[in-house]
Design a protein around this motif. Structure first.
Motif, short mmCIF file in Angstrom:
data_model
loop_
_atom_site.label_atom_id
_atom_site.label_comp_id
_atom_site.label_asym_id
_atom_site.label_seq_id
_atom_site.Cartn_x
_atom_site.Cartn_y
_atom_site.Cartn_z
N CYS A 68 0.82 -1.21 0.00
CA CYS A 68 0.00 0.00 0.00
C CYS A 68 0.86 1.26 0.00
O CYS A 68 0.33 2.37 0.02
CB CYS A 68 -0.95 -0.01 1.20
SG CYS A 68 -0.13 -0.01 2.81
N SER A 69 2.19 1.09 0.02
CA SER A 69 3.12 2.22 0.00
C SER A 69 4.44 1.74 -0.60
O SER A 69 4.61 0.54 -0.84
CB SER A 69 3.32 2.76 1.43
OG SER A 69 3.90 1.77 2.26
N CYS A 95 0.29 4.92 -5.46
CA CYS A 95 -0.32 5.19 -4.16
C CYS A 95 -0.57 6.67 -3.89
O CYS A 95 -1.25 7.00 -2.91
CB CYS A 95 0.52 4.58 -3.03
SG CYS A 95 2.17 5.27 -2.83
N TYR A 101 -6.51 4.39 -6.40
CA TYR A 101 -5.97 3.83 -5.15
C TYR A 101 -7.02 3.87 -4.04
O TYR A 101 -7.29 2.86 -3.38
CB TYR A 101 -4.72 4.61 -4.74
CG TYR A 101 -4.08 4.19 -3.45
CD1 TYR A 101 -3.07 3.23 -3.43
CD2 TYR A 101 -4.46 4.75 -2.23
CE1 TYR A 101 -2.46 2.85 -2.24
CE2 TYR A 101 -3.86 4.38 -1.04
CZ TYR A 101 -2.87 3.42 -1.05
OH TYR A 101 -2.27 3.04 0.13
#
Length: 249
Positions: A220-221, A230, A236
Protein backbone atom coordinates in the motif's frame (compact mmCIF):
# COMPACT_ATOMS: atom_id res chain seq x y z
CA UNK A 1 -21.59 3.67 6.00
CA UNK A 2 -18.70 4.73 8.22
CA UNK A 3 -16.44 1.88 9.35
CA UNK A 4 -13.88 1.85 12.14
CA UNK A 5 -10.64 0.39 10.81
CA UNK A 6 -7.59 -0.80 12.75
CA UNK A 7 -4.36 -0.85 10.73
CA UNK A 8 -1.58 -2.81 12.44
CA UNK A 9 1.98 -2.48 11.10
CA UNK A 10 3.25 -0.17 8.33
CA UNK A 11 6.03 1.38 10.40
CA UNK A 12 9.68 0.59 11.02
CA UNK A 13 12.90 1.84 12.62
CA UNK A 14 15.99 2.16 10.43
CA UNK A 15 19.52 2.22 11.84
CA UNK A 16 22.41 3.35 9.63
CA UNK A 17 26.16 3.10 10.20
CA UNK A 18 28.25 5.99 8.85
CA UNK A 19 31.94 5.28 8.31
CA UNK A 20 34.27 8.23 7.78
CA UNK A 21 37.86 7.14 7.57
CA UNK A 22 38.77 5.47 10.87
CA UNK A 23 35.69 6.84 12.64
CA UNK A 24 32.11 5.60 12.56
CA UNK A 25 28.78 6.42 14.16
CA UNK A 26 25.17 5.26 13.88
CA UNK A 27 21.92 7.13 13.34
CA UNK A 28 18.36 5.92 13.73
CA UNK A 29 15.10 7.02 12.16
CA UNK A 30 11.44 6.12 12.58
CA UNK A 31 9.40 5.76 9.38
CA UNK A 32 5.71 5.17 8.72
CA UNK A 33 4.25 3.87 5.46
CA UNK A 34 0.62 4.07 6.51
CA UNK A 35 -0.19 7.59 5.33
CA UNK A 36 -1.39 6.84 1.74
CA UNK A 37 -3.77 4.19 3.07
CA UNK A 38 -4.89 6.30 6.02
CA UNK A 39 -5.62 9.28 3.74
CA UNK A 40 -7.50 7.10 1.28
CA UNK A 41 -9.77 5.58 3.92
CA UNK A 42 -10.33 8.76 5.90
CA UNK A 43 -11.11 10.54 2.63
CA UNK A 44 -14.03 8.12 2.20
CA UNK A 45 -15.29 8.91 5.71
CA UNK A 46 -13.90 5.93 7.62
CA UNK A 47 -12.34 6.17 11.08
CA UNK A 48 -8.78 4.85 11.09
CA UNK A 49 -6.71 3.80 14.10
CA UNK A 50 -3.04 3.06 13.35
CA UNK A 51 -1.17 0.69 15.64
CA UNK A 52 2.53 1.02 14.71
CA UNK A 53 4.62 -2.11 14.44
CA UNK A 54 6.61 -1.49 17.63
CA UNK A 55 3.38 -1.29 19.65
CA UNK A 56 1.73 -4.37 18.15
CA UNK A 57 3.33 -6.92 20.55
CA UNK A 58 2.02 -5.08 23.62
CA UNK A 59 -1.21 -3.48 22.38
CA UNK A 60 -2.84 -5.54 19.62
CA UNK A 61 -6.41 -6.50 20.70
CA UNK A 62 -6.35 -9.80 22.55
CA UNK A 63 -9.97 -10.89 22.68
CA UNK A 64 -13.38 -10.55 21.06
CA UNK A 65 -14.39 -7.64 23.29
CA UNK A 66 -11.35 -5.58 22.27
CA UNK A 67 -11.77 -6.46 18.60
CA UNK A 68 -15.45 -5.49 18.74
CA UNK A 69 -14.38 -1.85 18.68
CA UNK A 70 -13.56 -2.30 14.96
CA UNK A 71 -15.37 -3.30 11.80
CA UNK A 72 -12.22 -4.14 9.82
CA UNK A 73 -8.70 -5.13 10.89
CA UNK A 74 -5.84 -4.59 8.45
CA UNK A 75 -2.51 -6.40 8.88
CA UNK A 76 0.14 -4.75 6.73
CA UNK A 77 3.84 -5.66 6.79
CA UNK A 78 3.71 -7.07 10.31
CA UNK A 79 4.68 -10.69 10.99
CA UNK A 80 2.90 -13.35 12.99
CA UNK A 81 5.52 -13.24 15.76
CA UNK A 82 4.64 -9.65 16.61
CA UNK A 83 1.01 -10.63 17.19
CA UNK A 84 1.75 -13.87 19.01
CA UNK A 85 4.64 -12.85 21.25
CA UNK A 86 3.33 -10.33 23.76
CA UNK A 87 6.02 -9.06 26.17
CA UNK A 88 4.74 -11.20 29.06
CA UNK A 89 4.93 -14.29 26.85
CA UNK A 90 8.28 -13.68 25.15
CA UNK A 91 10.16 -11.92 27.94
CA UNK A 92 8.62 -13.40 31.09
CA UNK A 93 7.49 -16.89 29.92
CA UNK A 94 4.00 -16.17 31.24
CA UNK A 95 0.98 -17.58 29.38
CA UNK A 96 -0.98 -14.88 27.60
CA UNK A 97 -3.87 -14.62 25.15
CA UNK A 98 -4.07 -16.35 21.77
CA UNK A 99 -4.51 -13.18 19.74
CA UNK A 100 -4.49 -14.86 16.33
CA UNK A 101 -7.07 -17.33 17.62
CA UNK A 102 -9.17 -14.43 18.88
CA UNK A 103 -8.84 -12.70 15.50
CA UNK A 104 -9.95 -15.86 13.71
CA UNK A 105 -12.98 -16.15 15.98
CA UNK A 106 -13.84 -12.48 15.50
CA UNK A 107 -13.84 -12.87 11.71
CA UNK A 108 -15.94 -16.02 11.93
CA UNK A 109 -18.45 -14.07 14.05
CA UNK A 110 -18.79 -11.30 11.45
CA UNK A 111 -15.59 -9.23 11.36
CA UNK A 112 -13.58 -8.23 8.30
CA UNK A 113 -9.87 -8.98 7.85
CA UNK A 114 -7.51 -7.57 5.19
CA UNK A 115 -3.87 -8.60 4.78
CA UNK A 116 -1.72 -6.32 2.62
CA UNK A 117 1.57 -7.51 1.16
CA UNK A 118 5.11 -6.69 2.22
CA UNK A 119 8.34 -8.23 3.42
CA UNK A 120 6.61 -9.27 6.66
CA UNK A 121 3.23 -10.29 5.26
CA UNK A 122 1.91 -13.72 4.26
CA UNK A 123 5.06 -15.93 4.36
CA UNK A 124 7.40 -13.03 3.68
CA UNK A 125 11.12 -12.40 3.51
CA UNK A 126 13.03 -15.59 4.37
CA UNK A 127 9.64 -16.96 5.53
CA UNK A 128 9.84 -14.71 8.62
CA UNK A 129 6.26 -13.44 8.46
CA UNK A 130 5.23 -17.07 9.11
CA UNK A 131 1.43 -16.77 8.89
CA UNK A 132 1.27 -20.15 7.16
CA UNK A 133 2.05 -21.78 10.51
CA UNK A 134 -0.81 -20.07 12.37
CA UNK A 135 -4.57 -20.45 12.76
CA UNK A 136 -5.03 -17.22 10.77
CA UNK A 137 -3.95 -19.04 7.61
CA UNK A 138 -7.34 -20.72 7.31
CA UNK A 139 -9.13 -17.36 7.45
CA UNK A 140 -7.37 -15.93 4.39
CA UNK A 141 -8.84 -16.43 0.91
CA UNK A 142 -5.48 -17.73 -0.27
CA UNK A 143 -3.03 -20.48 0.60
CA UNK A 144 0.48 -19.39 1.58
CA UNK A 145 3.77 -20.81 0.35
CA UNK A 146 6.15 -22.57 2.76
CA UNK A 147 9.15 -20.60 1.46
CA UNK A 148 10.06 -16.95 0.89
CA UNK A 149 7.14 -15.79 -1.24
CA UNK A 150 8.35 -12.41 -2.50
CA UNK A 151 8.33 -11.64 -6.21
CA UNK A 152 10.35 -8.54 -7.11
CA UNK A 153 9.31 -6.76 -10.30
CA UNK A 154 11.97 -4.05 -10.74
CA UNK A 155 10.73 -3.18 -14.24
CA UNK A 156 7.14 -2.97 -12.98
CA UNK A 157 4.03 -4.92 -13.95
CA UNK A 158 0.37 -3.97 -14.27
CA UNK A 159 -2.58 -5.68 -12.67
CA UNK A 160 -5.03 -7.65 -14.78
CA UNK A 161 -8.57 -7.11 -13.51
CA UNK A 162 -10.75 -10.19 -13.66
CA UNK A 163 -13.89 -8.96 -11.86
CA UNK A 164 -14.27 -5.23 -12.47
CA UNK A 165 -17.91 -5.45 -11.41
CA UNK A 166 -17.15 -6.69 -7.90
CA UNK A 167 -17.86 -3.99 -5.27
CA UNK A 168 -14.53 -4.67 -3.52
CA UNK A 169 -12.72 -3.03 -6.45
CA UNK A 170 -14.64 0.20 -5.93
CA UNK A 171 -15.71 0.61 -9.55
CA UNK A 172 -12.21 1.40 -10.83
CA UNK A 173 -11.98 1.69 -14.61
CA UNK A 174 -9.01 1.57 -16.94
CA UNK A 175 -5.39 0.55 -16.56
CA UNK A 176 -3.72 0.38 -13.14
CA UNK A 177 -0.25 1.93 -12.63
CA UNK A 178 2.63 -0.56 -12.43
CA UNK A 179 3.58 -2.28 -9.18
CA UNK A 180 7.12 -3.34 -8.29
CA UNK A 181 6.50 -6.60 -6.44
CA UNK A 182 4.14 -8.77 -4.44
CA UNK A 183 3.82 -11.88 -2.26
CA UNK A 184 3.02 -15.01 -4.27
CA UNK A 185 0.03 -16.97 -2.95
CA UNK A 186 -2.40 -19.58 -4.27
CA UNK A 187 -6.17 -18.98 -4.35
CA UNK A 188 -8.51 -21.22 -2.39
CA UNK A 189 -11.47 -22.77 -4.19
CA UNK A 190 -13.83 -20.65 -2.11
CA UNK A 191 -12.13 -17.38 -3.09
CA UNK A 192 -13.03 -14.81 -5.72
CA UNK A 193 -9.85 -13.56 -7.42
CA UNK A 194 -10.66 -10.04 -8.54
CA UNK A 195 -7.27 -9.00 -9.93
CA UNK A 196 -3.98 -10.72 -10.71
CA UNK A 197 -0.34 -9.74 -11.08
CA UNK A 198 1.84 -12.04 -13.19
CA UNK A 199 -1.11 -14.45 -13.18
CA UNK A 200 -0.94 -14.70 -9.36
CA UNK A 201 -3.67 -13.31 -7.08
CA UNK A 202 -3.34 -9.59 -6.35
CA UNK A 203 -6.82 -8.99 -4.91
CA UNK A 204 -8.85 -11.93 -3.60
CA UNK A 205 -11.84 -12.08 -1.28
CA UNK A 206 -13.85 -14.77 0.48
CA UNK A 207 -16.40 -15.38 3.22
CA UNK A 208 -15.27 -16.99 6.47
CA UNK A 209 -18.10 -18.02 8.73
CA UNK A 210 -20.28 -14.95 9.19
CA UNK A 211 -17.35 -12.67 8.32
CA UNK A 212 -15.21 -11.79 5.33
CA UNK A 213 -11.52 -11.76 4.46
CA UNK A 214 -9.47 -10.20 1.68
CA UNK A 215 -5.89 -9.87 0.50
CA UNK A 216 -4.01 -7.29 -1.51
CA UNK A 217 -0.73 -9.06 -2.14
CA UNK A 218 1.33 -6.05 -3.21
CA UNK A 219 2.03 -3.05 -0.99
CA UNK A 220 0.00 0.00 0.00
CA UNK A 221 3.12 2.22 0.00
CA UNK A 222 6.68 2.20 -1.42
CA UNK A 223 8.67 0.29 -2.37
CA UNK A 224 6.32 -2.16 -4.13
CA UNK A 225 3.65 0.53 -4.55
CA UNK A 226 5.46 3.48 -6.19
CA UNK A 227 4.12 7.02 -5.94
CA UNK A 228 2.24 6.91 -9.28
CA UNK A 229 0.18 4.08 -7.75
CA UNK A 230 -0.32 5.19 -4.16
CA UNK A 231 -0.27 8.99 -4.51
CA UNK A 232 -1.10 10.07 -8.07
CA UNK A 233 -3.73 7.45 -9.05
CA UNK A 234 -7.31 8.21 -8.07
CA UNK A 235 -8.08 4.50 -8.26
CA UNK A 236 -5.97 3.83 -5.15
CA UNK A 237 -8.62 5.17 -2.76
CA UNK A 238 -11.38 3.47 -4.70
CA UNK A 239 -9.72 0.05 -4.57
CA UNK A 240 -8.76 0.12 -0.90
CA UNK A 241 -11.98 1.87 0.03
CA UNK A 242 -13.92 -0.74 -1.91
CA UNK A 243 -12.13 -3.61 -0.18
CA UNK A 244 -12.69 -2.16 3.30
CA UNK A 245 -16.34 -1.38 2.58
CA UNK A 246 -16.95 -4.90 1.24
CA UNK A 247 -15.27 -6.38 4.31
CA UNK A 248 -17.44 -4.26 6.59
CA UNK A 249 -20.53 -5.63 4.85
Amino acid sequence: MVSRVLIAGESWVTQSTHIKGVDSFTTSSYVTGVEPLRRALEGRGHEVVHLPAHLVPAEFPGDADALAAYDVVVLSDIGANSLQLAPEVFEQATPGTDRLGALRGWVAAGGGLLMIGGYLSFTGFEAKAAFRNTVLHEVLPVELLPEDDRVELPAGARAAVARADHPALGGVDGEWPPLLGYNRVRPRRSADVLATLNDDPLVAVAHYGAGRSAVFTSDCSPHWAPKPFCEAWDGYARVFGGIVEWLAG
